[in-house]
Design an enzyme around this catalytic site. Sequence first.
Site, PDB file in Angstrom:
ATOM      1  N   CYS A   1       0.833  -1.203   0.000  1.00 55.66           N
ATOM      2  CA  CYS A   1       0.000   0.000   0.000  1.00 55.66           C
ATOM      3  C   CYS A   1       0.867   1.252   0.000  1.00 55.66           C
ATOM      4  O   CYS A   1       0.618   2.201  -0.766  1.00 55.66           O
ATOM      5  CB  CYS A   1      -0.933  -0.012   1.206  1.00 55.66           C
ATOM      6  SG  CYS A   1      -2.181   1.299   1.175  1.00 55.66           S
ATOM      7  N   CYS A   2       1.891   1.269   0.835  1.00 56.54           N
ATOM      8  CA  CYS A   2       2.804   2.415   0.876  1.00 56.54           C
ATOM      9  C   CYS A   2       3.530   2.587  -0.452  1.00 56.54           C
ATOM     10  O   CYS A   2       3.771   3.714  -0.893  1.00 56.54           O
ATOM     11  CB  CYS A   2       3.827   2.239   1.992  1.00 56.54           C
ATOM     12  SG  CYS A   2       3.170   2.479   3.665  1.00 56.54           S
TER      13      CYS A   2
ATOM     14  N   CYS B   1      -1.258   8.020   7.439  1.00 61.60           N
ATOM     15  CA  CYS B   1      -2.617   7.672   7.021  1.00 61.60           C
ATOM     16  C   CYS B   1      -3.414   7.166   8.229  1.00 61.60           C
ATOM     17  O   CYS B   1      -2.869   6.473   9.096  1.00 61.60           O
ATOM     18  CB  CYS B   1      -2.565   6.601   5.942  1.00 61.60           C
ATOM     19  SG  CYS B   1      -1.740   7.126   4.424  1.00 61.60           S
TER      20      CYS B   1
ATOM     21  N   CYS C   1      -3.389   3.481   9.613  1.00 63.42           N
ATOM     22  CA  CYS C   1      -2.104   2.951  10.074  1.00 63.42           C
ATOM     23  C   CYS C   1      -1.444   3.827  11.137  1.00 63.42           C
ATOM     24  O   CYS C   1      -0.246   3.693  11.399  1.00 63.42           O
ATOM     25  CB  CYS C   1      -1.153   2.790   8.898  1.00 63.42           C
ATOM     26  SG  CYS C   1      -1.811   1.765   7.554  1.00 63.42           S
TER      27      CYS C   1
ATOM     28  N   CYS D   1       7.512   4.067   5.972  1.00 64.95           N
ATOM     29  CA  CYS D   1       6.647   3.858   4.813  1.00 64.95           C
ATOM     30  C   CYS D   1       7.436   3.447   3.577  1.00 64.95           C
ATOM     31  O   CYS D   1       6.843   2.997   2.590  1.00 64.95           O
ATOM     32  CB  CYS D   1       5.844   5.122   4.517  1.00 64.95           C
ATOM     33  SG  CYS D   1       6.846   6.552   4.119  1.00 64.95           S
TER      34      CYS D   1
END
Length: 238
Positions: A124-125, A207, A210, A233
Amino acid sequence: MRTAVTYENWNQISDAFPFDDKLKGARNVLEWAYKNFSEDKIVYASSFGAEAIVLIDLIQEIKPDAHIVFLDTGLHFPETYDVIDKIEARFPMLRIERKEPKLTLDQQADEYGSALWKREPNSCCQIRKVIPLREALTPKQAWISGLRRDQSATRANTQFLNKDEKFKNIKICPLIHWTSDEVWSYIREKDLPYNTLHDYGYPSIGCFPCTQAVDENGDSRAGRWSGSGKTECGLHTS
């Protein structure tokens, strides 16, 4: 006259900055950066956390129309967007770019499944932060970051100038010698807007899925990806 910065001499230049002044070298480093890189070759990649607010204030004193890029993942807290709005109002000449990933959240869910940040936070990062920053930095020779040495063990050896293997340029970190208390003293002294989540136990804000609050004795990165063993990240790791 600009000093040519290469991968061969960046360390020598970095070691030459004095840091025994009130700002611990931060202004010296920034003045050098904006003198030695043309405006289209340097950018500040800002998270709009506490350190970012200090850097933005220092940068706008040196270059009022500096280019700042914010990685807008689409998953930030409302408070983060709010502080960006306040900074834009306070320093209207700054060129703040909200860089979005190529995939919307719905497109990411269709391609990788829902809530990728829970199952594969590194992926995702990569999609929502690393790739967008690489796109933003491709035409640049240098980028500015708010890393401090005492934030975590992984940042303890950060220099003023760093050879960035990931993005193939120079990463400039003016605040390496600052403490958290010094960051907050500066913010209060200048009456600068900041992310109000910092008042509720969030030393580091990313985010919302997280990021969690931490207790007073927690590492400044402890609230990020809690329980996963992940603390970065991917922007500051090779």
